[in-house]
Design an enzyme around this catalytic site. Structure first.
Site, PDB file in Angstrom:
ATOM      1  N   ASN A   1     -10.477  -0.508  -0.486  1.00 21.65           N
ATOM      2  CA  ASN A   1     -10.864  -0.946   0.687  1.00 21.65           C
ATOM      3  C   ASN A   1     -11.088  -0.607   2.107  1.00 21.65           C
ATOM      4  OD1 ASN A   1      -9.355  -3.077  -0.155  1.00 21.65           O
ATOM      5  ND2 ASN A   1      -9.975  -4.324   1.093  1.00 21.65           N
ATOM      6  N   TYR A   2      -9.849  -0.319   1.938  1.00 17.43           N
ATOM      7  CA  TYR A   2      -9.736  -0.469   3.919  1.00 17.43           C
ATOM      8  C   TYR A   2      -8.858   1.180   4.164  1.00 17.43           C
ATOM      9  CZ  TYR A   2      -8.660  -5.200   6.014  1.00 17.43           C
ATOM     10  OH  TYR A   2      -9.713  -6.477   6.644  1.00 17.43           O
TER      11      TYR A   2
ATOM     12  N   ASP B   1       0.758  -1.502  -0.028  1.00 17.76           N
ATOM     13  CA  ASP B   1       0.051   0.004   0.379  1.00 17.76           C
ATOM     14  C   ASP B   1       0.693   1.274   0.306  1.00 17.76           C
ATOM     15  OD1 ASP B   1      -3.047  -0.623   0.220  1.00 17.76           O
ATOM     16  OD2 ASP B   1      -2.623  -2.344   1.511  1.00 17.76           O
TER      17      ASP B   1
HETATM   18 CO   LIG Z   1      -7.361  -7.143   7.340  1.00 17.16          CO
END
Ligand SMILES: [Co+2]
Ligand SMILES: [Co+2]
Lengths: 697, 697
Positions: free
Chosen positions: A398-399, A315
């Site tokens: 999504n996170y 990320d």
């Molecule tokens: Co997770």
């Protein structure tokens, strides 16, 4: 004060401002200067990043010793640009001189994916006839393509496509209604997007097809909560206020608080960077860390079926924790008395952009700092602690990752990370067996097992840059029970193993020995304990990398193979999976595996960097859906043998009485918090806090 | 409301009060009733404890199902008394009937040491000629015996003296001035005190003598801080207020908060006991835990030299976490809007006593509960969390333990323990080698290595009492990289091992697999995941017991040999090192080793108890002295496959916008906290929080 104000107004009027601190991120103006220098020489380019190239450490350490007399290190902009056609360039611009000092075409690498890169894919996907065909097969009418969404990820690495073409994989979803959470409606196929051609070049289609779920939407927005009975009404407000102001000072980006001084930087990849962390120890400004940052992370997913092996996002290196950072809101993300800092970036076109309120700085009460009561006479000291928190939050598709750097009055630096946001999901058929690789968190929704592995880069400066790392294991004493050396069998000690060379420092966590790592200055002993001054890394959330040796993730995320690596300091070694992460094959592994290749290199009493991989293994459950309650993890950097004694003894206590005061009936020191109240419990069982303040026991 | 108030006044006037909840600790009145029953039958005794004998679980579970119709379980007082001469009696009194139902003389056991027992020793020590002689040898003039102090500990176990005579060991200290911290002046000899005779029967004298330190005092009281330059003046107040009252309800000792309901009990050994913990899941009251408590702890010290092997205090079983609990102060120990509960005990003479404000109950903001931003349009939900904290603090001679039971809105129960207070210290000569068994934290002060090992007793009631424990290990998938089953080598899963019988459940922590334990109801599957409803124990501070197998500590603290034991529920099995801990020899080992003797006993789908030992290994450093900054440790009990979805979705968000609202320019849901302020940074670098509230980004 009046004079200060005048100066400040003058600066505002004339437009002059103090020169940036050498650690300051590039300002909007500097970003635009750098771009204009490049543009003049190189023509039209798409800008991937324009960021500070931090000054050489050697020069910077010298400057920090005498900032008022020595010239400031040159401001250097570090540039990544992509030419039409896909050629990638790395460059450096000397901002003081206004000239390019490095310009290099990079072969076979792909710089990270920006938010702008991401945004394009969904539009392309919706219009692609082959994607539309797959949507129809999935049960979505061709005229509903506006209801089809994708989370574009870098392709990671796919041997079929290599590294030369810039690619993204589109994780596909459907929304019955624009406000529905798409993660309840994953699609089963995966288009591959060519970023240069801006078209879909391939679609990965599974053998077993899984049509879009017919389950009803699973939402968390206000309308859905209202429809299900509404929000709970029994939470009374908690107000946190600082009527006399905050306890920290801000000078540019240098924060001073409770003997701590820290420069708060920020860049597009790592997000918050803390530099030149020092502690004023009774007038002696002692360096502790030259630089702290989260330098990389990887999120490998554990489903072995193609193409899920490609789901292992870096990320930071592939998207940028800074680029994805949230603009924070007062009274929402941040509660209390808040100081914000903005972040400046470049966009694709080469203009500077700003994320307002990218960094939140605030204080919190942190409960009891220390307490002791003498059982003889109840003489007591009770002192409450305070902490300073420097935080940001970034959204990786999504996170969300909430990153909190926390300074404590006892000399501890804490890193806390909260995971929230939404699970990455994949389609499943009714009754399908997940085979243990995931969990059905909602009908038709398979949330795959995954790990969140972070790499903390610690550049220690424990009373100077020459430091040494020791592994510390709790160990039983030698000798059997009844032996002369261990007659009662109770002997135990801290077994210390010095890391003299790079190969010795490649180490894993050991829960059995409660393993920790001490960063020591062996040239300076604590006068009381005669042990080297040190900071101890205490980290307990340290899973191993679960993908196997030789696997794609193992090859690409070399930093994650072990909990700790130590390298000799090098100005060029900041990002442990390498400078350009997308589409690396892992052959050879970039970053740490390269840097530890010479295992014999000395890391004993020299300028070193400790790389620590920690995190969690996440086996999803329905409780994590449709949006996940924050899951916290934390680690500590604790002073051990660094101070002569508890450095927080002069924090004003809430209450302090001594035996003689009690014996003689004298007044104790009473500095209790006056805002606290007793709860009044009414006859109905309702509790309110309207009672008068009371400090009687 | 008016009527309720009237009732409450009436109760006050007439002296009637509602009957106690069956889990309520004995009231002062009940304690005195029990004593009067015993006294009438048995004559003069010294009372060691009069506490609630909790109702049989079977009967209690039945009553909890229909409390308004079924008769309340009988109130039983559990009594420990010592007759002059030292005979120990265990008894039970039926308080409803006012009669003794059990009275038994106990052979070869010693009940715990009370605060009254402790207080006596110092007086005796100061007058004992042999002790005075040793003080003189240590360099303390005979006329300075009023400056000599001792921390009396139970003797633990010493084979020379056995278990029949009630003994304490006196850890000796000196105070140059009454207000000086004695822990900087440890003495090197150890008198043994006979509690019945009230005299010193022996003194342990080391071969190498270590006279009292000549170092200057190392204090933390106000006068000493003032003398060193005074308290820091740069901490501005943080006020935490709840102007509209708190969000919890109190009905007797039952707290209701955010769907949680819990009965808060308290006893002299365990301190806080939480009973009948349930969660209101959309109108369905679901049981989760029948009982949670810290049931024992042991603090073994790691110096092998005689008589330090005796330093391994069982602070709960030998002294009582309840008996040693602090009376808490508003604005000192507790900040915000606070509800207190008192604790009632018996004294040696048989009178009831009260510790005011023994338990603190309050709410805290807990930061972001969940957040997600859609990167496409910045539609966002951000919801702040709240927690409820039930806490107490107890002082075990030198140490303090702060125990926080924390309830979260996402269904998690957290136990946090903070260690503070003062290191146990021993004398050392200038330049003496600690041999690694301790650290010189101040000249002449050797703080020995030690562990703090706690035993958490979890009585699960996961949708009913029939539960099963599974060990969960993160594991790599089968198959080499490139194999058909694991082509990319990335497969991993949660390996579940069912504990069917007692012998299978004796288990250690495994940091490599991030081991956790699920307490499941295998009779009830989550409708989405088809996995059993469960609560997961997530605990990462799990050192092994360092004293060796066969050592005194290993024998006496059987519970600490492993991280987890599971037993079939038994009303008599509450205290894992046994009912009477002082002077147990460990032959046989009491408590858990007895209860797991039948390894074949089934713990599959039946009423079970999980015993979890966790804690830290403490290698002291000068930073821990002269009073130690609080060191936190924590563990979580997390719902997994228990709820259908995130149970906190209906917590009002701070801000919630949807894609359609953004597209159509409609108003989002904005419930931001209005008390938060922006910090204003003045030209001088001073920061204050006087700015207006601002929620713009
Ligand atoms: Co997770
Ligand atoms: Co300790």
């Amino acid at each position: 004060m009046a004079l200060d104000r005048l100066k400040s107004v003058a600066q505002h009027v004339t437009g002059t401002s103090p020169p940036p601190h050498p650690f300051d991120p590039l300002s909007n103006q500097e970003i635009e200067s750098a771009v204009s220098v490049i543009r003049a020489a190189k023509g039209k380019l798409f800008y991937n990043a324009v960021t500070l190239r931090e000054p050489p450490k050697k020069e910077m350490l010298k400057w920090l010793e005498s900032p008022s007399t020595l010239p400031r290190p040159t401001r250097i902009a570090d540039i990544v640009a992509i030419a039409p056609g896909g050629k990638v360039f790395d460059g450096l611009v000397d901002l003081n001189a206004g000239k390019i000092v490095k310009w290099e075409q990079m072969e076979g690498v792909q710089p990270l994916i920006t938010m702008e890169d991401l945004q394009i894919v969904e539009h392309v996907v919706r219009k692609d006839p082959k994607v539309i065909e797959q949507c129809v097969i999935s049960g979505i009418p061709a005229d509903e393509m506006h209801k089809v969404y994708c989370d574009p990820w870098t392709i990671g690495y796919d041997h079929r496509f290599g590294s030369d073409v810039r690619l993204q994989q589109a994780l596909m979803y459907y929304r019955p209604h624009i406000d529905d959470s798409q993660y309840s409606f994953p699609l089963d196929f995966c288009p591959i997007f060519d970023a240069d051609k801006q078209e879909i070049i391939h679609i990965d289609i599974p053998e077993v097809r899984r049509p879009v779920s017919k389950a009803k939407p699973n939402n968390y927005h206000a309308a859905s909560i209202e429809a299900e009975g509404g929000y709970r009404t029994d939470i009374k407000p908690i107000n946190i206020t600082q009527p006399e102001g905050v306890s920290f000072k801000v000078e540019g980006r240098v924060i001073e608080w409770q003997n701590w001084s820290v420069h708060v930087g920020f860049n597009y990849k790592e997000g918050i960077v803390l530099n030149n962390i020092t502690y004023n120890d009774h007038g002696n400004i002692r360096p502790i860390f030259y630089r702290l940052s989260l330098a990389e992370m990887v999120v490998p997913y554990g489903n072995p079926e193609h193409p899920h092996q490609r789901k292992h996002a870096f990320d930071l290196g592939e998207y940028g924790g800074g680029y994805m950072t949230n603009s924070l809101s007062l009274g929402c993300d941040c509660k209390g008395a808040i100081h914000y800092m903005d972040a400046a970036f470049v966009n694709r076109a080469g203009e500077s952009t700003t994320i307002k309120n990218a960094i939140c700085i605030h204080e919190e009460d942190s409960g009891i700092l220390f307490k002791h009561t003498d059982f003889r006479d109840d003489s007591v000291v009770v002192t409450r602690g305070r902490k300073l928190i420097v935080s940001h939050i970034f959204t990786a598709a999504n996170y969300e990752y909430c990153v909190y750097w926390i300074f404590h009055q006892d000399g501890t630096v804490q890193l806390e990370i909260k995971l929230t946001g939404i699970l990455n999901t994949y389609a499943m058929l009714p009754g399908e067996d997940t085979k243990g690789w995931g969990t059905e968190v909602y009908p038709g929704v398979n949330a795959h097992n995954h790990q969140h592995l972070f790499c903390l880069r610690i550049d220690p400066n424990i009373d100077g840059p020459d430091n040494t790392v020791f592994q510390v294991d709790a160990a039983q004493g030698a000798g059997y029970v009844g032996s002369k050396e261990n007659p009662y069998g109770n002997a135990f000690y801290a077994k210390r193993t010095k890391y003299s060379k790079v190969s010795e420092a490649i180490s894993d966590y050991d829960g059995v020995t409660s393993r920790t790592w001490d960063m020591c200055n062996t040239n300076k002993l604590n006068p009381h304990s005669h042990k080297p001054v040190s900071y101890k890394l205490v980290s307990r959330e340290v899973p191993r990398l679960l993908p196997k040796e030789g696997s794609l993730v193992w090859k690409r995320a070399g930093f994650a193979r072990h909990a700790v690596h130590v390298t000799k300091y090098d100005d060029d070694q900041i990002l442990p999976a390498g400078r350009h992460v997308p589409q690396t094959s892992g052959e050879p592994s970039r970053g740490i595996p390269e840097w530890i290749a010479n295992g014999d290199a000395s890391i004993d009493n020299t300028d070193i960097v400790l790389w620590h991989t920690f995190g969690i293994t996440h086996f999803p459950a329905p409780e994590d859906f449709p949006v996940m309650p924050a899951e916290p993890m934390t680690l500590l950097l604790r002073p051990r043998n660094f101070f002569l004694r508890n450095p927080a003894l002069d924090v004003p206590p809430s209450y302090c009485s001594t035996p003689s005061q009690i014996l003689e009936g004298k007044q104790a020191l009473d500095l209790k918090d006056k805002a606290s109240k007793l709860v009044v419990v009414g006859g109905s069982g309702d509790a309110s806090a309207q009672g008068a303040s009371c400090c009687q026991k």
